[in-house]
Design a protein around this motif. Structure first.
Motif, mmCIF file in Angstrom:
data_model
loop_
_atom_site.group_PDB
_atom_site.id
_atom_site.type_symbol
_atom_site.label_atom_id
_atom_site.label_comp_id
_atom_site.label_asym_id
_atom_site.label_seq_id
_atom_site.Cartn_x
_atom_site.Cartn_y
_atom_site.Cartn_z
ATOM 1 N N ALA A 1 5.970 -0.238 6.921
ATOM 2 C CA ALA A 1 4.910 -1.178 7.317
ATOM 3 C C ALA A 1 5.203 -1.742 8.698
ATOM 4 C CB ALA A 1 4.808 -2.296 6.285
ATOM 5 N N LEU A 2 6.441 -2.097 8.916
ATOM 6 C CA LEU A 2 6.826 -2.691 10.194
ATOM 7 C C LEU A 2 6.652 -1.694 11.338
ATOM 8 C CD1 LEU A 2 7.971 -5.430 10.951
ATOM 9 C CD2 LEU A 2 10.252 -4.438 10.766
ATOM 10 N N LEU A 3 7.131 -0.472 11.142
ATOM 11 C CA LEU A 3 7.004 0.537 12.197
ATOM 12 C C LEU A 3 5.532 0.820 12.487
ATOM 13 C CD1 LEU A 3 9.789 3.083 11.112
ATOM 14 C CD2 LEU A 3 9.924 1.356 12.922
ATOM 15 N N ALA A 4 4.742 0.883 11.439
ATOM 16 C CA ALA A 4 3.316 1.170 11.624
ATOM 17 C C ALA A 4 2.637 0.034 12.390
ATOM 18 C CB ALA A 4 2.648 1.363 10.263
ATOM 19 N N LEU A 5 2.937 -1.186 12.003
ATOM 20 C CA LEU A 5 2.241 -2.325 12.608
ATOM 21 C C LEU A 5 2.778 -2.669 13.994
ATOM 22 C CD1 LEU A 5 1.946 -4.533 9.394
ATOM 23 C CD2 LEU A 5 0.065 -3.420 10.596
ATOM 24 N N MET A 6 4.042 -2.318 14.265
ATOM 25 C CA MET A 6 4.621 -2.645 15.579
ATOM 26 C C MET A 6 4.366 -1.575 16.623
ATOM 27 S SD MET A 6 8.318 -4.405 14.814
ATOM 28 C CE MET A 6 8.734 -4.696 16.543
ATOM 29 N N GLN A 7 3.868 -0.429 16.221
ATOM 30 C CA GLN A 7 3.786 0.642 17.231
ATOM 31 C C GLN A 7 2.731 0.319 18.273
ATOM 32 O OE1 GLN A 7 2.842 4.690 16.300
ATOM 33 N NE2 GLN A 7 1.326 4.114 14.773
ATOM 34 N N PRO B 1 -0.419 8.539 5.248
ATOM 35 C CA PRO B 1 -0.981 8.942 6.546
ATOM 36 C C PRO B 1 0.106 8.995 7.620
ATOM 37 C CG PRO B 1 -2.142 7.039 5.605
ATOM 38 C CD PRO B 1 -0.955 7.271 4.747
ATOM 39 N N ALA B 2 0.089 10.083 8.398
ATOM 40 C CA ALA B 2 1.161 10.294 9.385
ATOM 41 C C ALA B 2 0.840 9.541 10.675
ATOM 42 C CB ALA B 2 1.326 11.789 9.632
ATOM 43 N N ILE B 3 0.819 8.208 10.586
ATOM 44 C CA ILE B 3 0.317 7.453 11.736
ATOM 45 C C ILE B 3 1.350 7.275 12.851
ATOM 46 C CG2 ILE B 3 -1.410 6.239 10.326
ATOM 47 C CD1 ILE B 3 0.253 3.732 10.745
ATOM 48 N N CYS B 4 2.565 7.755 12.649
ATOM 49 C CA CYS B 4 3.546 7.698 13.750
ATOM 50 C C CYS B 4 3.814 9.084 14.335
ATOM 51 C CB CYS B 4 4.843 7.042 13.276
ATOM 52 S SG CYS B 4 4.665 5.271 12.998
ATOM 53 N N THR B 5 2.898 10.008 14.081
ATOM 54 C CA THR B 5 3.062 11.350 14.649
ATOM 55 C C THR B 5 3.238 11.258 16.163
ATOM 56 O OG1 THR B 5 1.684 12.254 12.915
ATOM 57 C CG2 THR B 5 1.958 13.631 14.869
ATOM 58 N N GLY B 6 4.222 11.976 16.670
ATOM 59 C CA GLY B 6 4.449 11.978 18.117
ATOM 60 C C GLY B 6 5.293 10.810 18.596
ATOM 61 N N ARG B 7 5.652 9.893 17.696
ATOM 62 C CA ARG B 7 6.460 8.734 18.083
ATOM 63 C C ARG B 7 7.924 8.948 17.717
ATOM 64 N NH1 ARG B 7 3.149 4.637 19.665
ATOM 65 N NH2 ARG B 7 1.258 5.691 20.330
ATOM 66 N N ILE B 8 8.794 8.302 18.485
ATOM 67 C CA ILE B 8 10.236 8.428 18.251
ATOM 68 C C ILE B 8 10.844 7.047 18.071
ATOM 69 C CG2 ILE B 8 12.438 9.172 19.249
ATOM 70 C CD1 ILE B 8 10.890 11.340 20.788
ATOM 71 N N LEU B 9 11.604 6.902 17.013
ATOM 72 C CA LEU B 9 12.386 5.679 16.780
ATOM 73 C C LEU B 9 13.828 5.946 17.195
ATOM 74 C CD1 LEU B 9 12.924 2.859 15.342
ATOM 75 C CD2 LEU B 9 13.437 4.210 13.283
ATOM 76 N N ALA B 10 14.411 5.042 17.995
ATOM 77 C CA ALA B 10 15.842 5.133 18.302
ATOM 78 C C ALA B 10 16.575 4.122 17.426
ATOM 79 C CB ALA B 10 16.095 4.817 19.773
ATOM 80 N N THR B 11 17.543 4.598 16.653
ATOM 81 C CA THR B 11 18.378 3.665 15.889
ATOM 82 C C THR B 11 19.739 3.600 16.575
ATOM 83 O OG1 THR B 11 18.984 5.454 14.355
ATOM 84 C CG2 THR B 11 17.193 4.015 13.670
ATOM 85 N N GLN C 1 0.842 -1.216 0.000
ATOM 86 C CA GLN C 1 0.000 0.000 0.000
ATOM 87 C C GLN C 1 0.868 1.254 0.000
ATOM 88 O OE1 GLN C 1 -2.493 -0.085 3.466
ATOM 89 N NE2 GLN C 1 -3.335 -2.080 2.925
ATOM 90 N N TYR C 2 1.896 1.242 0.856
ATOM 91 C CA TYR C 2 2.772 2.425 0.927
ATOM 92 C C TYR C 2 3.507 2.628 -0.405
ATOM 93 C CZ TYR C 2 1.999 2.629 5.996
ATOM 94 O OH TYR C 2 1.435 2.740 7.237
ATOM 95 N N HIS C 3 3.912 1.514 -0.999
ATOM 96 C CA HIS C 3 4.608 1.573 -2.289
ATOM 97 C C HIS C 3 3.665 2.184 -3.347
ATOM 98 C CE1 HIS C 3 7.325 -0.947 -5.227
ATOM 99 N NE2 HIS C 3 7.351 0.331 -5.505
ATOM 100 N N ALA C 4 2.435 1.720 -3.359
ATOM 101 C CA ALA C 4 1.461 2.238 -4.337
ATOM 102 C C ALA C 4 1.173 3.713 -4.067
ATOM 103 C CB ALA C 4 0.175 1.418 -4.275
ATOM 104 N N ASP C 5 1.067 4.084 -2.800
ATOM 105 C CA ASP C 5 0.824 5.496 -2.454
ATOM 106 C C ASP C 5 1.972 6.362 -2.971
ATOM 107 O OD1 ASP C 5 -1.498 4.911 -1.119
ATOM 108 O OD2 ASP C 5 -0.653 5.067 0.894
#
Ligand code: NCD
Length: 318
Positions: free
Chosen positions: A305-311, A52-62, A40-44
């Motif tokens: 996809a992973l970040l979205a589904l794992m949050q 869609p900004a579904i990780c707004t307010g979230r922080i990833l630490a690498t 879906q993201y690829h097609a978008d």
């Protein structure tokens, strides 16, 4: 797919794992959910639709204790594209681990500063050690010669995208099968599909320690190239070999050229997790079989996809 449809998808509940430490954490349902969301993201992205900004307010630490270009950048780019933010330790050696802090303590501490961790480290088992005390989900972005599960997800995305299926395929895997962590994760994940046949092609000293039961083993790529639907090539993991003599003996075991691909099926796809060193002549890049640059580019959709589904729901802090 409209923004509304995207937002109505339930995030965390669809995956069976909390931490992604190895490919065997991923069920077939998980895999399909991740690949479908990535598509879906690829097609978008292709059609220019806003993501869609579904990780707004979230922080990833690498947290990276080993070199990386694709993995770290695509994780960070994925989080930014989803509206989240990133804190990054590009040279883990600059952290308190250098002072003797355990990975477990590091996991606990970083949990207060982020909502998700992606970690790469030279020791097998390091991601699990970090996850053992983490209060937030941890993703293994490569632990020594052990596993690199998100690379395998990316690899399966390209196989499914380009071949239209993940089952009933003959997959050749060539190069360093002993120390290559992407190979280990790839074999596990493709193992979810019972009709995948493996052909393991390498110098005898770099063969897999525990090859899958249905694998054919050879050191001669020319003998098998015509049978393959997918050829996945890897670099010799110089940094994990015991000494320079061992590296010299295997470093140029083969270099694929346009001539070596002449006998391949016309629709065979040639993949590589990259970076390449000597395994694929740049003259191959222009051939239709070459898919490694697309494979790397698509990684961002898979990691989104992973970040979205794992949050997880926003944490409550004392
Ligand atoms: C791989 C890795 O780090 O294991 N790189 C990557 O993440 N694409 C492969 C490699 O370094 O050979």
């Amino acid at each position: 797919m409209s923004t509304l449809e995207h937002n109505s998808e339930n995030a965390a509940e669809s995956l069976s794992f909390r931490h992604l430490l190895g490919a065997d954490d991923v069920s077939r349902n998980d895999l399909e959910a991740i690949l479908d969301r990535a598509a879906q993201y690829h097609a978008d992205a292709r059609s220019g639709r806003p993501i869609p900004a579904i990780c707004t307010g979230r922080i990833l630490a690498t947290l990276f204790f080993e070199p990386s270009t694709r993995t770290r950048f695509s994780f960070e780019s994925a989080m930014l594209r989803l509206g989240g933010r990133v804190v990054s330790l590009e040279q883990g050696e600059a952290s308190s681990v250098k002072k003797g802090e355990s990975l477990a303590d590091t996991g606990r501490i970083v949990s207060a500063y982020a909502d998700l961790i992606a970690v790469r480290h030279p020791q097998a088992g390091s991601a699990a050690a970090l996850a053992s005390q983490a209060l937030i989900p941890v993703i293994n972005a490569g632990d020594g010669a052990n596993e690199h599960p998100t690379q395998a997800l990316t690899d399966l995305y390209t196989i499914r995208h380009d071949k239209g299926r993940l089952n009933a395929l003959t997959v050749g895997i060539a190069g360093d099968l002993k120390y290559g962590r992407t190979v280990r994760s790839l074999v596990t994940l493709l193992g979810l599909y019972p009709d995948v046949r493996f052909v393991l092609i390498s110098h005898p000293s770099l063969q897999m320690d525990a090859p899958p039961a249905n694998a054919t083993i050879t050191d001669n790529i020319a003998d098998v190239i015509g049978d393959l639907d997918v050829l996945y090539v890897t670099r010799v993991q110089k940094e994990r070999l015991k000494d320079a003599v061992e590296y010299e003996a295997v470093k140029n075991a083969f270099t694929l050229t346009p001539a070596s691909l002449e006998k391949s099926k016309k629709d065979m796809i040639l993949m590589h997790p990259l970076p390449r060193v000597n395994e694929i002549d740049p003259a191959v890049d222009a051939l239709p079989q070459a898919r490694y640059f697309e494979q790397a580019a698509r990684a961002v959709f898979v990691r989104m996809a992973l970040l979205a589904l794992m949050q997880e729901p926003a944490p409550v802090t004392d």
